[in-house]
Design a protein around this motif. Structure first.
Motif, PDB file in Angstrom:
ATOM      1  N   CYS A  63      42.692  49.125  38.696  1.00 51.67           N
ATOM      2  CA  CYS A  63      41.404  49.635  38.222  1.00 51.67           C
ATOM      3  C   CYS A  63      40.487  49.996  39.374  1.00 51.67           C
ATOM      4  CB  CYS A  63      40.722  48.600  37.332  1.00 51.67           C
ATOM      5  SG  CYS A  63      41.621  48.211  35.813  1.00 51.67           S
ATOM      6  N   PHE A  64      40.727  49.406  40.541  1.00 51.80           N
ATOM      7  CA  PHE A  64      39.835  49.605  41.690  1.00 51.80           C
ATOM      8  C   PHE A  64      40.374  50.626  42.686  1.00 51.80           C
ATOM      9  CE2 PHE A  64      39.053  45.379  40.008  1.00 51.80           C
ATOM     10  CZ  PHE A  64      37.668  45.291  40.004  1.00 51.80           C
ATOM     11  N   GLU A  65      41.470  51.318  42.358  1.00 46.85           N
ATOM     12  CA  GLU A  65      42.138  52.175  43.334  1.00 46.85           C
ATOM     13  C   GLU A  65      41.310  53.378  43.770  1.00 46.85           C
ATOM     14  OE1 GLU A  65      45.908  53.147  41.651  1.00 46.85           O
ATOM     15  OE2 GLU A  65      46.890  51.359  42.477  1.00 46.85           O
ATOM     16  N   ASN A  66      40.418  53.856  42.936  1.00 43.69           N
ATOM     17  CA  ASN A  66      39.665  55.066  43.265  1.00 43.69           C
ATOM     18  C   ASN A  66      38.298  54.777  43.882  1.00 43.69           C
ATOM     19  OD1 ASN A  66      41.690  56.803  42.278  1.00 43.69           O
ATOM     20  ND2 ASN A  66      40.979  56.483  40.176  1.00 43.69           N
ATOM     21  N   GLY A  67      38.136  53.565  44.414  1.00 45.06           N
ATOM     22  CA  GLY A  67      36.896  53.229  45.081  1.00 45.06           C
ATOM     23  C   GLY A  67      35.788  52.776  44.154  1.00 45.06           C
ATOM     24  N   ARG A  68      36.057  52.736  42.874  1.00 45.81           N
ATOM     25  CA  ARG A  68      35.039  52.275  41.932  1.00 45.81           C
ATOM     26  C   ARG A  68      34.914  50.756  42.020  1.00 45.81           C
ATOM     27  NH1 ARG A  68      37.749  54.879  36.699  1.00 45.81           N
ATOM     28  NH2 ARG A  68      39.490  53.841  37.755  1.00 45.81           N
ATOM     29  N   GLU A  69      33.736  50.250  41.700  1.00 45.23           N
ATOM     30  CA  GLU A  69      33.554  48.797  41.753  1.00 45.23           C
ATOM     31  C   GLU A  69      32.989  48.267  40.439  1.00 45.23           C
ATOM     32  OE1 GLU A  69      33.317  47.912  46.495  1.00 45.23           O
ATOM     33  OE2 GLU A  69      31.560  47.470  45.279  1.00 45.23           O
ATOM     34  N   LYS A  70      31.717  48.502  40.166  1.00 45.55           N
ATOM     35  CA  LYS A  70      31.148  47.944  38.952  1.00 45.55           C
ATOM     36  C   LYS A  70      31.825  48.529  37.714  1.00 45.55           C
ATOM     37  CE  LYS A  70      26.825  46.754  38.730  1.00 45.55           C
ATOM     38  NZ  LYS A  70      25.352  46.690  38.585  1.00 45.55           N
ATOM     39  N   SER A  71      32.021  49.849  37.696  1.00 52.38           N
ATOM     40  CA  SER A  71      32.696  50.454  36.544  1.00 52.38           C
ATOM     41  C   SER A  71      34.153  50.001  36.474  1.00 52.38           C
ATOM     42  CB  SER A  71      32.627  51.983  36.614  1.00 52.38           C
ATOM     43  OG  SER A  71      33.267  52.473  37.780  1.00 52.38           O
ATOM     44  N   ALA A  72      34.766  49.804  37.650  1.00 49.12           N
ATOM     45  CA  ALA A  72      36.149  49.317  37.675  1.00 49.12           C
ATOM     46  C   ALA A  72      36.224  47.885  37.144  1.00 49.12           C
ATOM     47  CB  ALA A  72      36.694  49.381  39.095  1.00 49.12           C
ATOM     48  N   MET A  73      35.212  47.093  37.443  1.00 45.05           N
ATOM     49  CA  MET A  73      35.182  45.726  36.928  1.00 45.05           C
ATOM     50  C   MET A  73      35.091  45.735  35.403  1.00 45.05           C
ATOM     51  SD  MET A  73      35.290  42.533  37.631  1.00 45.05           S
ATOM     52  CE  MET A  73      34.747  40.907  37.098  1.00 45.05           C
ATOM     53  N   MET A  74      34.250  46.595  34.872  1.00 44.94           N
ATOM     54  CA  MET A  74      34.133  46.700  33.420  1.00 44.94           C
ATOM     55  C   MET A  74      35.453  47.147  32.811  1.00 44.94           C
ATOM     56  SD  MET A  74      30.327  48.387  33.123  1.00 44.94           S
ATOM     57  CE  MET A  74      30.349  48.371  31.330  1.00 44.94           C
ATOM     58  N   LEU A  75      36.101  48.117  33.456  1.00 41.58           N
ATOM     59  CA  LEU A  75      37.385  48.602  32.968  1.00 41.58           C
ATOM     60  C   LEU A  75      38.440  47.496  33.024  1.00 41.58           C
ATOM     61  CD1 LEU A  75      39.199  50.944  32.013  1.00 41.58           C
ATOM     62  CD2 LEU A  75      39.566  51.516  34.433  1.00 41.58           C
ATOM     63  N   ALA A  76      38.438  46.734  34.120  1.00 46.76           N
ATOM     64  CA  ALA A  76      39.404  45.639  34.263  1.00 46.76           C
ATOM     65  C   ALA A  76      39.208  44.597  33.167  1.00 46.76           C
ATOM     66  CB  ALA A  76      39.273  44.998  35.638  1.00 46.76           C
ATOM     67  N   LEU A  77      37.960  44.285  32.839  1.00 51.42           N
ATOM     68  CA  LEU A  77      37.698  43.291  31.801  1.00 51.42           C
ATOM     69  C   LEU A  77      38.109  43.804  30.425  1.00 51.42           C
ATOM     70  CD1 LEU A  77      34.257  41.879  32.990  1.00 51.42           C
ATOM     71  CD2 LEU A  77      36.500  40.802  33.171  1.00 51.42           C
ATOM     72  N   LEU A  78      37.890  45.100  30.177  1.00 49.60           N
ATOM     73  CA  LEU A  78      38.314  45.679  28.900  1.00 49.60           C
ATOM     74  C   LEU A  78      39.839  45.668  28.782  1.00 49.60           C
ATOM     75  CD1 LEU A  78      35.833  48.694  28.596  1.00 49.60           C
ATOM     76  CD2 LEU A  78      35.909  46.666  27.138  1.00 49.60           C
ATOM     77  N   LYS A  79      40.519  46.029  29.860  1.00 53.14           N
ATOM     78  CA  LYS A  79      41.981  46.009  29.851  1.00 53.14           C
ATOM     79  C   LYS A  79      42.505  44.581  29.706  1.00 53.14           C
ATOM     80  CE  LYS A  79      43.203  50.272  32.246  1.00 53.14           C
ATOM     81  NZ  LYS A  79      44.043  50.881  33.304  1.00 53.14           N
ATOM     82  N   PHE A  80      41.809  43.641  30.361  1.00 49.97           N
ATOM     83  CA  PHE A  80      42.192  42.234  30.226  1.00 49.97           C
ATOM     84  C   PHE A  80      42.075  41.793  28.769  1.00 49.97           C
ATOM     85  CE2 PHE A  80      40.363  37.958  29.764  1.00 49.97           C
ATOM     86  CZ  PHE A  80      41.458  37.196  30.150  1.00 49.97           C
ATOM     87  N   LEU A  81      40.967  42.154  28.126  1.00 51.51           N
ATOM     88  CA  LEU A  81      40.747  41.767  26.733  1.00 51.51           C
ATOM     89  C   LEU A  81      41.835  42.334  25.834  1.00 51.51           C
ATOM     90  CD1 LEU A  81      38.845  40.344  24.735  1.00 51.51           C
ATOM     91  CD2 LEU A  81      37.580  42.492  24.529  1.00 51.51           C
ATOM     92  N   ARG A  82      42.178  43.576  26.064  1.00 51.69           N
ATOM     93  CA  ARG A  82      43.207  44.214  25.231  1.00 51.69           C
ATOM     94  C   ARG A  82      44.579  43.594  25.499  1.00 51.69           C
ATOM     95  NH1 ARG A  82      41.777  49.066  26.032  1.00 51.69           N
ATOM     96  NH2 ARG A  82      43.090  49.567  27.814  1.00 51.69           N
ATOM     97  N   ALA A  83      44.925  43.410  26.792  1.00 54.60           N
ATOM     98  CA  ALA A  83      46.245  42.863  27.133  1.00 54.60           C
ATOM     99  C   ALA A  83      46.391  41.404  26.699  1.00 54.60           C
ATOM    100  CB  ALA A  83      46.478  42.983  28.638  1.00 54.60           C
ATOM    101  N   ALA A  84      45.265  40.686  26.640  1.00 58.33           N
ATOM    102  CA  ALA A  84      45.314  39.279  26.241  1.00 58.33           C
ATOM    103  C   ALA A  84      45.358  39.106  24.738  1.00 58.33           C
ATOM    104  CB  ALA A  84      44.107  38.540  26.821  1.00 58.33           C
ATOM    105  N   GLY A  85      45.234  40.200  23.985  1.00 58.56           N
ATOM    106  CA  GLY A  85      45.326  40.103  22.534  1.00 58.56           C
ATOM    107  C   GLY A  85      43.981  40.058  21.839  1.00 58.56           C
ATOM    108  N   GLY A  86      42.955  40.641  22.492  1.00 56.51           N
ATOM    109  CA  GLY A  86      41.642  40.704  21.858  1.00 56.51           C
ATOM    110  C   GLY A  86      40.939  39.356  21.837  1.00 56.51           C
ATOM    111  N   VAL A  87      39.900  39.273  21.024  1.00 54.87           N
ATOM    112  CA  VAL A  87      39.087  38.059  20.962  1.00 54.87           C
ATOM    113  C   VAL A  87      39.923  36.859  20.526  1.00 54.87           C
ATOM    114  CG1 VAL A  87      37.128  36.955  19.825  1.00 54.87           C
ATOM    115  CG2 VAL A  87      36.965  39.345  20.538  1.00 54.87           C
TER     116      VAL A  87
END
Length: 470
Positions: free
Chosen positions: A216-240
């Motif tokens: 998620c951080f490969e393109n130099g993004r940081e705060k937006s990449a963190m948000m993306l990483a958390l969203l992907k984590f939530l989805r990969a972990a099976g949601g709430v």
């Protein structure tokens, strides 16, 4: 500190007695030399108040920025406030450990610690999304600031030690300085983001999924990449629902061990090439006080830590549950997880053969589960014969609730410390080579709630003491 020295895993006094301290953190985290703020905060933790709840040690958390707001210019007024408090503690038999505190290295990154002049002008920090510690997880500027410091860029580390020498001079003659806590929660020179995303990937794996959230951080993004990483984590972990199940899974020592099973090569390199020389450099500070060294920030999670410590040094790790500083802490704190962390610290201690002063533990916690968690940690410090300093977050009442007997000074070797909270009984077992009586100068000392320190004797050989307390 005159007369205090280390002996294997013990801190000993001038009589050779093993000392165990129960302390708190007095926190002066201000931008710049805020003299009035320092006085106000110190009044909250007055030595008179602390003595009533059995406190005999203060970890005095201050900032480099407050002592040296301009390069080479030290604040004598600020140092005088610190000295006044230390001397007041001395008059009441309370030892002090000055701690050069930092969080996220500097106020530049919405933390505290280093003065602005000690940070490269090119570095800027973004405000965190949710928790104050986010800069440690993904911000390149924070990582670079630490990297610059450890490499002594522009002589910043040299100036840091000049500030320490100034502080030691300002506190000279204070006979209650146990040691100098060099640098709060040292962050490694590199790899912080990789370690964090590795832990996230392990969390996904524990949920039955898979992910490479570092991408998620490969393109130099940081705060937006963190948000993306958390969203992907939530989805990969099976949601709430999956995250809720993960919380239950992590309330297990073996599962938590899997969570923090990351590549430690960068942390090992940091300890060997950067931190160990830094600690050894501190051994030459004036005054002869012990050197208190901490482990790396990520080792707060129970990752292994090892250096070759200098003589007369004390290991001062921190131990918090995974959910510290979040709304989940009081509800989901886990004795299993904290045991994993404390047992890792114990292994580190035995590998380095040094005393432990648990420099931070506790925090802002409440409720029945929270109180039980605090009690459990105190039980563990008794088991390992550790000194400790509670992080009270303005809640001295929490520490008062766990006020219990403590062997303050014991001749020889301590074999067992055990408190039965339900029965209100306390047991101490120890071995001493030569006898002493309660009237001797080197009498053993036991702190008892409501009574203060009580002197007691001991015979040559094995000894056992059992008391009831209120």
């Amino acid at each position: 500190m005159s007369g205090f020295y280390t002996d294997g895993t013990y801190i000993r006094d001038k009589y050779g007695r093993a000392r165990i301290f129960r302390g708190i953190n007095a926190v002066l985290k201000f931008p710049g030399a805020d003299i009035s703020g320092a006085r106000r905060e110190l009044k909250k933790v007055s030595p008179e108040k602390l003595g009533k709840i059995g406190v005999d040690l203060v970890r005095l958390c201050l900032n480099w920025a407050s002592l040296e707001p301009e390069r080479g210019s030290f604040s004598a007024e600020y140092a005088a406030v610190l000295r006044g408090y230390v001397k007041e503690c001395e008059s009441r038999g309370i030892c002090v450990v000055p701690d050069m505190h930092q969080d996220l290295f500097s106020a530049r990154f919405h933390g505290n610690g280093a003065p602005d002049w000690a940070v490269s002008p090119s570095l800027r920090g973004a405000r965190p999304l949710a928790v104050w510690a986010e800069g440690y997880f993904y911000m390149s500027a924070v990582q670079q600031a630490f990297s610059d410091f450890w490499s002594n860029k522009n002589g910043a580390q040299d100036e840091f030690f000049a500030c320490w020498r100034f502080l030691c001079g300002a506190l000279s003659g204070c006979e209650n300085i146990l040691g100098n806590d060099l640098f709060n929660e040292p962050y490694p020179h590199a790899g912080g983001r990789e370690i964090f995303t590795g832990i996230l990937n392990n969390a996904v794996s524990l949920s039955g999924g898979s992910a490479d959230l570092g991408k998620c951080f490969e393109n130099g993004r940081e705060k937006s990449a963190m948000m993306l990483a958390l969203l992907k984590f939530l989805r990969a972990a099976g949601g709430v629902r999956g995250v809720k199940q993960l919380l239950k899974t992590l309330d297990d020592k073996k599962s938590f061990a899997r969570l923090v099973d990351v590549d430690c090569s960068i942390l090992n390199e940091f300890a060997e090439k950067y931190y160990a020389p830094f600690v050894k450099r501190a051994a030459s500070l004036p005054g002869g006080a012990a050197v208190l060294f901490e482990h790396c920030y990520f080792c707060n999670l129970g990752l292994p830590f090892l250096i070759d410590p200098p003589e007369n040094s004390i290991y001062a790790p921190h131990a918090y549950d995974l959910f510290i500083d979040s709304p989940l802490y009081s509800r989901f704190c886990s004795n299993e997880r904290i045991d994993f962390i404390l047992e890792a610290i114990r292994k580190n201690q035995l590998d380095m053969n040094v005393p432990v002063l648990l420099g931070e533990w506790g925090g802002d916690i409440s409720g029945a589960r929270g109180r039980a968690h605090i009690e459990h940690i105190v039980d563990m410090t008794e088991k390992f014969c550790w000194s400790s300093a509670f992080w009270h977050s303005g809640r001295l009442k929490t520490l008062a609730e766990v006020n219990r007997p403590r062997p303050a000074a014991v001749n020889g070797e301590i074999k067992l410390i055990r408190t039965d909270r339900a029965a209100k009984t306390f047991v101490l077992e120890w071995y001493q080579q030569s006898p002493c009586s309660e009237s001797d100068e080197n009498a053993n000392l036991l702190y008892i709630p409501g009574r203060g320190e009580v002197r007691f004797g001991g015979s040559a050989g094995d000894n056992r003491l059992k008391i009831e307390y209120e």
